[in-house]
Scaffold this motif. Sequence first.
Motif, PDB file in Angstrom:
ATOM      1  N   ILE A   1      32.117 -17.604  20.737  1.00  0.00           N
ATOM      2  CA  ILE A   1      31.365 -17.723  21.258  1.00  0.00           C
ATOM      3  C   ILE A   1      30.514 -16.135  21.171  1.00  0.00           C
ATOM      4  N   ALA A   2      30.531 -15.283  21.041  1.00  0.00           N
ATOM      5  CA  ALA A   2      29.893 -14.288  20.842  1.00  0.00           C
ATOM      6  C   ALA A   2      30.030 -14.608  19.578  1.00  0.00           C
ATOM      7  N   ARG A   3      30.175 -14.905  18.566  1.00  0.00           N
ATOM      8  CA  ARG A   3      30.126 -14.796  16.319  1.00  0.00           C
ATOM      9  C   ARG A   3      28.773 -15.580  16.726  1.00  0.00           C
ATOM     10  N   VAL A   4      29.211 -16.754  17.465  1.00  0.00           N
ATOM     11  CA  VAL A   4      27.887 -17.646  17.989  1.00  0.00           C
ATOM     12  C   VAL A   4      26.530 -16.802  17.695  1.00  0.00           C
ATOM     13  N   LYS A   5      26.687 -16.812  19.165  1.00  0.00           N
ATOM     14  CA  LYS A   5      25.128 -15.953  19.643  1.00  0.00           C
ATOM     15  C   LYS A   5      24.533 -14.463  18.811  1.00  0.00           C
ATOM     16  N   ALA A   6      25.733 -13.919  18.340  1.00  0.00           N
ATOM     17  CA  ALA A   6      25.055 -12.997  17.238  1.00  0.00           C
ATOM     18  C   ALA A   6      24.084 -13.029  16.715  1.00  0.00           C
ATOM     19  N   ASP A   7      25.248 -14.698  15.319  1.00  0.00           N
ATOM     20  CA  ASP A   7      24.108 -14.945  14.699  1.00  0.00           C
ATOM     21  C   ASP A   7      23.150 -16.208  15.031  1.00  0.00           C
ATOM     22  N   TYR A   8      23.199 -16.261  15.844  1.00  0.00           N
ATOM     23  CA  TYR A   8      21.771 -16.686  16.875  1.00  0.00           C
ATOM     24  C   TYR A   8      20.209 -15.933  16.616  1.00  0.00           C
ATOM     25  N   LYS A   9      21.390 -14.930  17.400  1.00  0.00           N
ATOM     26  CA  LYS A   9      20.121 -13.491  17.889  1.00  0.00           C
ATOM     27  C   LYS A   9      19.977 -13.034  16.619  1.00  0.00           C
ATOM     28  N   ALA A  10      20.457 -13.165  15.461  1.00  0.00           N
ATOM     29  CA  ALA A  10      19.977 -12.240  14.099  1.00  0.00           C
ATOM     30  C   ALA A  10      19.347 -12.511  13.052  1.00  0.00           C
ATOM     31  N   SER A  11      19.150 -14.761  13.857  1.00  0.00           N
ATOM     32  CA  SER A  11      18.047 -15.682  12.929  1.00  0.00           C
ATOM     33  C   SER A  11      19.163 -15.652  11.748  1.00  0.00           C
ATOM     34  N   ARG A  12      20.017 -15.964  11.532  1.00  0.00           N
ATOM     35  CA  ARG A  12      21.362 -16.556  10.751  1.00  0.00           C
ATOM     36  C   ARG A  12      21.227 -17.718  10.485  1.00  0.00           C
ATOM     37  N   ILE A  13      21.370 -18.258  12.519  1.00  0.00           N
ATOM     38  CA  ILE A  13      21.283 -19.717  12.034  1.00  0.00           C
ATOM     39  C   ILE A  13      20.157 -20.294  13.169  1.00  0.00           C
ATOM     40  N   ALA A  14      19.603 -21.480  12.503  1.00  0.00           N
ATOM     41  CA  ALA A  14      19.023 -22.308  13.843  1.00  0.00           C
ATOM     42  C   ALA A  14      19.363 -22.310  15.580  1.00  0.00           C
ATOM     43  N   LYS A  15      18.658 -22.831  15.926  1.00  0.00           N
ATOM     44  CA  LYS A  15      19.093 -23.152  17.494  1.00  0.00           C
ATOM     45  C   LYS A  15      20.438 -24.229  17.500  1.00  0.00           C
ATOM     46  N   PRO A  16      19.473 -25.214  16.434  1.00  0.00           N
ATOM     47  CA  PRO A  16      20.611 -26.604  16.602  1.00  0.00           C
ATOM     48  C   PRO A  16      21.977 -26.284  15.929  1.00  0.00           C
ATOM     49  N   GLU A  17      21.961 -25.368  15.114  1.00  0.00           N
ATOM     50  CA  GLU A  17      23.338 -25.212  14.219  1.00  0.00           C
ATOM     51  C   GLU A  17      24.208 -24.196  15.441  1.00  0.00           C
ATOM     52  N   ALA A  18      23.312 -23.346  16.151  1.00  0.00           N
ATOM     53  CA  ALA A  18      24.308 -22.607  17.269  1.00  0.00           C
ATOM     54  C   ALA A  18      24.346 -23.867  19.021  1.00  0.00           C
ATOM     55  N   GLU A  19      24.234 -24.607  18.656  1.00  0.00           N
ATOM     56  CA  GLU A  19      24.017 -25.516  19.856  1.00  0.00           C
ATOM     57  C   GLU A  19      25.694 -26.392  19.317  1.00  0.00           C
TER      58      GLU A  19
END
Length: 267
Positions: free
Chosen positions: A144-162
């Motif tokens: 979970i922490a990895r997904v959120k870190a990627d999202y906050k760093a804009s490495r992934i977009a919101k749809p992929e994070a969700e």
Amino acid sequence: MRSNRTRASLVSITILAMALTGCVTTQQDRIGANDGSDACYQYRVALDSTGNYYAEDMLKGAAIGAGVGALTGAVAGGNVKSALIGAAAGAALGTLGGYWNSRMQQGRDQAILGVMSDLDTENQNLNRTQVALDQLVNCRRAEIARVKADYKASRIAKPEAEQRLARIRAQLDKDYEIASSINQNIVKRRDEYLVAADNIEPGSAEKIRTKTVAKAQTKKKQTKQSGSQASQVVQRTNTAFETSERINATTNSIQQIAQKEATLDAV
């Protein structure tokens, strides 16, 4: 034409066979296939494997008791109705208190020694389960922490994070199902040990449940060997109870993680 006794014997065999085979599942049935998408799969396998121990012995008592009871009823009554009555009575032997009653067939002194030995094994397995459960929960939280870190760093977009978090929530739901099933068996066994402890040292089960056993034990003088053995049973039962409480709390936390942590709202 078959005699009533023969028919009753067949009833007992059928009851026993159904009881022993009705709950058989493979590990893959319980945990799902590994499609390579679950980074924590190895920890789920480890947790599920610890559950094999709790599904044995005490839980088989009711099934075997039912079969033996049916056969005994058939011999005594000579008909199918007696067999079914016997099956119900036999199943009762596998209900709460059946473990201690079974141990007492060896005599009280041997029963106490047997309970002590069983509790040593029980506590070892409970510790294994707690470790496996902690590892699985920690792995999920790390994912979970990895997904959120990627999202906050804009490495992934919101749809992929969700999408990734939705997959983790589904995995957590399955984790909870597995852990909850194991936990239910642990509680059944724990209650059997509480009954045994209460028979060995009356009042100890209530002290364990209300978390006053440690204080009570320190006040008690150990002047006889039998008293010392009784105290050891109570202490081992208390340890099993406390570990089972931690396992239960960790199991319940899985749902909290899915609902409160595995969402973008918590970023």
